[in-house]
Structure formats: structure tokens, C-alpha cells
Design a protein around this motif. Structure first.
Motif, short mmCIF file in Angstrom:
data_model
loop_
_atom_site.label_atom_id
_atom_site.label_comp_id
_atom_site.label_asym_id
_atom_site.label_seq_id
_atom_site.Cartn_x
_atom_site.Cartn_y
_atom_site.Cartn_z
N ALA A 1 0.83 -1.21 0.00
CA ALA A 1 0.00 0.00 0.00
C ALA A 1 0.86 1.26 0.00
CB ALA A 1 -0.95 -0.01 1.20
N ALA A 2 2.00 1.23 0.67
CA ALA A 2 2.87 2.42 0.70
C ALA A 2 3.31 2.81 -0.71
CB ALA A 2 4.09 2.16 1.58
N ALA A 3 3.58 1.82 -1.56
CA ALA A 3 3.99 2.11 -2.93
C ALA A 3 2.80 2.60 -3.74
CB ALA A 3 4.61 0.88 -3.58
N PHE B 1 10.71 1.68 -9.16
CA PHE B 1 9.99 2.75 -8.49
C PHE B 1 10.33 2.78 -7.01
CE2 PHE B 1 5.97 4.14 -6.32
CZ PHE B 1 6.04 5.48 -6.68
N MET B 2 10.21 1.64 -6.33
CA MET B 2 10.56 1.51 -4.91
C MET B 2 11.08 0.10 -4.68
SD MET B 2 7.31 3.32 -2.95
CE MET B 2 8.07 3.45 -1.33
N ASP C 1 11.67 -5.36 -6.13
CA ASP C 1 11.41 -4.02 -6.67
C ASP C 1 9.97 -3.90 -7.12
OD1 ASP C 1 14.03 -2.97 -6.42
OD2 ASP C 1 14.64 -4.01 -8.26
N VAL C 2 9.36 -2.77 -6.80
CA VAL C 2 8.10 -2.36 -7.41
C VAL C 2 8.51 -1.57 -8.63
CG1 VAL C 2 6.02 -0.95 -7.15
CG2 VAL C 2 6.87 -2.29 -5.20
N ARG D 1 14.09 1.54 -0.18
CA ARG D 1 14.58 2.56 -1.11
C ARG D 1 13.40 3.01 -1.96
NH1 ARG D 1 16.23 2.69 -6.32
NH2 ARG D 1 16.01 0.46 -6.60
N SER D 2 13.35 4.34 -2.19
CA SER D 2 12.32 4.86 -3.09
C SER D 2 12.92 5.86 -4.05
CB SER D 2 11.18 5.48 -2.31
OG SER D 2 11.63 6.50 -1.47
#
Length: 162
Positions: A100-102, A151-152, A139-140, A161-162
Motif C-alpha cells: 500500500a505504501a507504494a 519505483f521503490m 522491486d516495485v 529505497r524509493s
């Protein structure tokens, strides 16, 4: 103005100010958006991801399907990112076990990207928690015009990491 009217006016201003303060604690517009999730009814990990998104404040509408390939093709999800479910929120695509954060970060600043996704089913990602197994780093990816780009990065459900 008499004291009674002045007191009533002051109480009204205090009430409205307090209501505004309380509303700041509600989900943001991105978090309160309706999300449509295409998934198989029998998939438990997809159900876990849906619950993760509900806890983050999203209203979820599930569309059961056993054939996700046409959905992914129609929505332009790159094949290397295909996973077990596909979601659409605010016109953007969310593929797989994206935290959800991403999703929140992406919806605040989507740019020209069509969506974000996590290929496969990384251990420890939302819906893929497995007691006794170390969460994976994954990784997203952001996708749209051109090749997908990072992306993140997460380990389990924690951004590193973002």
C-alpha cells in the motif's frame, strides 16, 4: 451583539475548527479511492493482498475471473510483471503484490506511467507472508511508455529505497 449570541458564535467556530482537525486524520483521497481487483476466487494470497489494501483505506470491488491474461493485455501490463491479480484505481494499474505504501506514493505522483507492479509472488510481500521464511527483497516497477523502471524497493512489506 449580546453575550448569548457571541457565545453561540464562538461555539460554532470552535466546532467547525475541531471538525476540520478531525477530518485531517481520515484517509487521503488516494487512500479512499475505490479499487477494482481482478482475481481468482480461489486464490488465498490475492485475498490477503485485498485485505492489506482495505486496511490501508481503499474501498475494494473484486471481479472474480479465472482468465486474467485478457485483463492484463487490455490494461497494458508488461508480461515480465504479471502476477496473480491485477487492480485498477484512479485509472492506474496495480499489478501483483504491491505494498500500500507504494500504491499511495504512486497515486500522489503517477507522471506518464500507466501503473506499477511486482512480478511473481515475493515471499513477505503483502498477501505472501510466510511465517518461518525470511522476506525477500523485491522491486516495485513503474511501467508505461518504454521499459519498466524501478519505483521503490522493499524487503517484505518494508520500503528500503524509493
Amino acid at each position: 451583539m449580546n453575550k448569548l449570541k457571541l457565545s453561540a458564535l464562538a461555539a460554532g467556530v470552535a466546532f467547525l475548527g475541531g471538525a476540520g482537525f478531525l477530518l485531517n486524520g481520515l484517509p487521503t483521497s488516494a487512500e479512499a479511492s475505490e479499487m477494482t481487483v481482478y482475481k481468482s476466487d480461489s486464490c488465498g494470497c490475492c485475498g490477503g493482498w485485498v485485505e492489506h489494501m482495505r486496511k490501508a483505506g481503499y474501498a475494494i470491488r473484486v471481479v472474480p475471473t479465472d482468465d486474467l491474461v485478457p485483463v492484463k493485455i487490455r490494461l497494458g501490463v508488461p508480461e515480465p510483471l504479471w502476477s496473480c491479480h491485477t487492480a485498477v484505481v484512479d485509472g492506474k494499474v496495480i499489478e501483483g503484490h504491491v505494498p500500500a505504501a507504494a500504491v499511495n506514493a504512486f497515486l500522489r505522483a503517477p507522471g506518464a506511467s500507466r501503473g506499477i507492479g511486482v512480478g511473481g509472488m515475493p515471499t513477505g510481500s503483502p498477501g505472501m507472508e510466510a511465517p518461518g521464511y525470511a522476506p525477500e527483497r523485491y522491486d516495485v516497477m513503474r511501467f508505461g511508455p518504454g521499459a519498466p523502471v524501478p519505483f521503490m524497493t522493499f524487503v517484505g512489506g518494508t520500503a528500503v529505497r524509493s
